[in-house]
Structure formats: structure tokens, C-alpha cells
Design a protein around this motif. Structure first.
Motif: not given
Length: 145
Positions: A85-92, A96-98, A111-116, A118-125
């Protein structure tokens, strides 16, 4: 009055909401939505509902998930390495990402969850798994040539 049929260009005013009344989209304050009926430019349930409607007609339709954005799929939730994931993204959580698919389509990602690490992503619409209610007005029909 002109009836809409597959291949016609139609223009509609609409409001889309969930069955609990939460509005997710509307053409209010914008030009009517224009598309070719039956060309797959809108969800299948809306395409099917408009078939046979007459110019000026208003109606409400409830569309099941299978005729909208499909059911929610657990396999669409993935955990990736944080470095992907690009470092400049302020994850919350809930952001909603694309992403672009291999064929160039834009895919919404939540974004479902994240830590230093990994990032958990939901690709469901975001509307997957929901019945959708549309109030529609068929504003115009341009018959296919």
C-alpha cells in the motif's frame, strides 16, 4: 407515449436507498442518468425494471443482491503486506480506496483493519449483499436506430 426497450438510450431521474431507508445515491440536482438499456451500463435489476416503461412513468422497484452487486463474498476480504500500500496513504478503518483491475476497471476497496505489517482489505462492492430500492422516473427514450 414511447416505451423503453433493449437498445434504446434512456434518461432517468432516480433515488437509490437501502431497505432501511438509507439513501446511497440520487440524480437530484444533476442531469438525469443516461445509458443504453440492456448494455450492462447499470445493474441488471434496474435494466430489467425499465424495460417496457413509458416516458414520464414513475415507479419504485426493490432489487435483490443477485440482480444488483451480488452477494457479499468472504473470499473478497484479503490481507496484504503493508508494503503493498502506498506509504503516503493515510489509512483509516472504513476508508474507501480504489484499485485498477487487469482489464482497467476501477474496483472499490474498503480498509477493514491494518497494523505496521499488514492491511486487511474488503474488495466487495460497498452495496454487495444488499437489497436496493430505487424510485425511478423515465424522463426520455431515444429509440435505437
Amino acid at each position: 407515449m414511447t416505451k423503453a426497450s433493449t437498445g434504446d438510450t434512456v434518461r432517468i431521474n432516480y433515488t437509490g436507498r437501502l431497505t432501511d431507508g438509507t439513501q446511497f445515491d440520487s440524480s437530484a440536482g444533476r442531469e438525469p442518468l443516461q445509458f443504453t438499456l440492456g448494455a450492462g451500463q447499470v445493474i441488471p435489476g434496474l435494466d430489467q425494471h425499465l424495460e417496457g416503461m413509458e416516458t414520464g412513468e414513475k415507479s419504485t422497484v426493490t432489487i435483490p443482491p443477485e440482480a444488483a452487486y451480488g452477494p457479499r463474498r468472504e473470499e473478497a476480504i484479503q490481507t496484504i503486506d503493508r508494503s503493498g500500500v502506498p506509504a503516503e496513504l493515510d489509512l483509516k478503518v472504513g476508508a474507501q480506496l480504489q484499485a485498477r483491475t487487469a482489464d482497467g476497471q476501477v474496483m472499490p476497496i474498503t480498509v477493514v483493519d491494518f497494523d505496521d505489517k499488514s492491511v486487511k482489505l474488503d474488495t466487495n462492492h460497498p452495496l454487495a449483499g444488499h437489497e436496493l430500492v430505487f424510485d425511478v422516473e423515465l424522463v426520455d427514450v431515444v429509440k435505437a436506430a
